[in-house]
Design a protein around this motif. Structure first.
Motif, PDB file in Angstrom:
ATOM      1  N   ALA A 173       0.843  -1.211   0.000  1.00 16.43           N
ATOM      2  CA  ALA A 173       0.000   0.000   0.000  1.00 16.43           C
ATOM      3  C   ALA A 173       0.871   1.251   0.000  1.00 16.43           C
ATOM      4  CB  ALA A 173      -0.940  -0.014   1.195  1.00 16.43           C
ATOM      5  N   ALA A 174       1.933   1.240   0.800  1.00 17.91           N
ATOM      6  CA  ALA A 174       2.828   2.400   0.856  1.00 17.91           C
ATOM      7  C   ALA A 174       3.520   2.616  -0.490  1.00 17.91           C
ATOM      8  CB  ALA A 174       3.861   2.207   1.962  1.00 17.91           C
ATOM      9  N   ARG A 175       3.968   1.539  -1.128  1.00 23.03           N
ATOM     10  CA  ARG A 175       4.624   1.644  -2.436  1.00 23.03           C
ATOM     11  C   ARG A 175       3.667   2.254  -3.461  1.00 23.03           C
ATOM     12  NH1 ARG A 175       4.195  -0.906  -6.804  1.00 23.03           N
ATOM     13  NH2 ARG A 175       3.049  -2.681  -5.975  1.00 23.03           N
ATOM     14  N   ILE A 176       2.430   1.779  -3.477  1.00 26.86           N
ATOM     15  CA  ILE A 176       1.430   2.273  -4.433  1.00 26.86           C
ATOM     16  C   ILE A 176       1.110   3.747  -4.173  1.00 26.86           C
ATOM     17  CG2 ILE A 176      -0.995   2.045  -5.122  1.00 26.86           C
ATOM     18  CD1 ILE A 176      -0.554  -1.046  -4.521  1.00 26.86           C
ATOM     19  N   ARG A 177       0.919   4.104  -2.915  1.00 22.44           N
ATOM     20  CA  ARG A 177       0.602   5.504  -2.569  1.00 22.44           C
ATOM     21  C   ARG A 177       1.767   6.431  -2.874  1.00 22.44           C
ATOM     22  NH1 ARG A 177      -2.337   3.035   2.369  1.00 22.44           N
ATOM     23  NH2 ARG A 177      -4.501   3.117   1.672  1.00 22.44           N
ATOM     24  N   ASN A 178       2.995   5.961  -2.649  1.00 17.88           N
ATOM     25  CA  ASN A 178       4.178   6.775  -2.955  1.00 17.88           C
ATOM     26  C   ASN A 178       4.302   7.059  -4.454  1.00 17.88           C
ATOM     27  OD1 ASN A 178       4.961   7.011  -0.285  1.00 17.88           O
ATOM     28  ND2 ASN A 178       6.368   5.266  -0.379  1.00 17.88           N
ATOM     29  N   LEU A 179       3.701   6.206  -5.265  1.00 20.18           N
ATOM     30  CA  LEU A 179       3.711   6.410  -6.721  1.00 20.18           C
ATOM     31  C   LEU A 179       2.505   7.216  -7.199  1.00 20.18           C
ATOM     32  CD1 LEU A 179       4.841   2.826  -7.806  1.00 20.18           C
ATOM     33  CD2 LEU A 179       6.189   4.939  -7.956  1.00 20.18           C
ATOM     34  N   GLY A 180       1.651   7.637  -6.251  1.00 22.69           N
ATOM     35  CA  GLY A 180       0.493   8.443  -6.607  1.00 22.69           C
ATOM     36  C   GLY A 180      -0.796   7.656  -6.796  1.00 22.69           C
ATOM     37  N   GLY A 181      -0.755   6.364  -6.504  1.00 22.12           N
ATOM     38  CA  GLY A 181      -1.962   5.547  -6.632  1.00 22.12           C
ATOM     39  C   GLY A 181      -2.783   5.575  -5.355  1.00 22.12           C
ATOM     40  N   GLU A 182      -3.954   4.982  -5.429  1.00 19.62           N
ATOM     41  CA  GLU A 182      -4.851   4.911  -4.273  1.00 19.62           C
ATOM     42  C   GLU A 182      -5.062   3.454  -3.878  1.00 19.62           C
ATOM     43  OE1 GLU A 182      -8.571   6.750  -5.195  1.00 19.62           O
ATOM     44  OE2 GLU A 182      -7.649   8.618  -5.828  1.00 19.62           O
ATOM     45  N   VAL A 183      -5.195   3.236  -2.574  1.00 20.58           N
ATOM     46  CA  VAL A 183      -5.575   1.926  -2.054  1.00 20.58           C
ATOM     47  C   VAL A 183      -6.734   2.160  -1.111  1.00 20.58           C
ATOM     48  CG1 VAL A 183      -4.880  -0.037  -0.627  1.00 20.58           C
ATOM     49  CG2 VAL A 183      -3.242   0.974  -2.221  1.00 20.58           C
ATOM     50  N   GLU A 184      -7.853   1.511  -1.413  1.00 24.87           N
ATOM     51  CA  GLU A 184      -8.990   1.615  -0.510  1.00 24.87           C
ATOM     52  C   GLU A 184      -9.754   0.304  -0.494  1.00 24.87           C
ATOM     53  OE1 GLU A 184     -12.623   3.922  -2.080  1.00 24.87           O
ATOM     54  OE2 GLU A 184     -10.903   4.963  -2.954  1.00 24.87           O
TER      55      GLU A 184
END
Length: 148
Positions: A18-29
């Motif tokens: 989740a942190a990797r995805i968010r750091n790239l500008g993506g969303e996790v929900e």
């Protein structure tokens, strides 16, 4: 019969994913009880999915294991299988079947019967030929397991 997990499930619910995805500008929900990348994919690493390739990478976690004579089969399955079945249950099913092709079909059928709506791909590799020229059929099993 024992199943040994050799891989890691790459899910957006994993804090590091989740942190990797968010750091790239993506969303996790979480939607309907399942963590998803940009309200879409329920895995954080995959092949394909071009619209999400910025966040969903194809890089696997690699595991090395030296084979021994105790290793009779290798089961390679997609998350459609592993979300519904653990390695021990899969090992029992494959061992009881004794035929790699039929075991792969039964694993897919079991996952579908358990309610998977995801892609479910399975390959079963018979390793017994490595150790013996003509592997014997598996011995009869006295107890039963339930795949749920």
């Amino acid at each position: 019969v024992t199943g040994v997990k050799l891989s890691k499930s790459h899910k957006p619910s994993d804090p590091s994913e989740a942190a990797r995805i968010r750091n790239l500008g993506g969303e996790v929900e979480k939607l309907h009880g399942v963590h998803r990348v940009n309200k879409n994919l329920s895995v954080s690493r995959a092949i394909g999915d071009a619209p999400l390739k910025q966040f969903v990478i194809p890089d696997p976690t690699v595991t090395y294991r030296k084979l021994s004579q105790k290793d009779q089969y290798l089961v390679i399955g997609s998350d459609g299988l592993w979300d519904f079945m653990g390695p021990h249950t899969a090992a029992i099913l494959v061992y009881r079947e004794g035929d790699a092709q039929q075991a792969a079909r039964k694993l897919v059928d079991a996952a579908l019967g358990a309610g998977t709506t995801d892609n479910c791909g399975v390959v079963v590799v018979d390793l017994r030929h490595i150790w013996q020229r003509d592997p014997p059929p598996p011995p009869p099993v006295q107890s039963c397991c339930i795949v749920s």
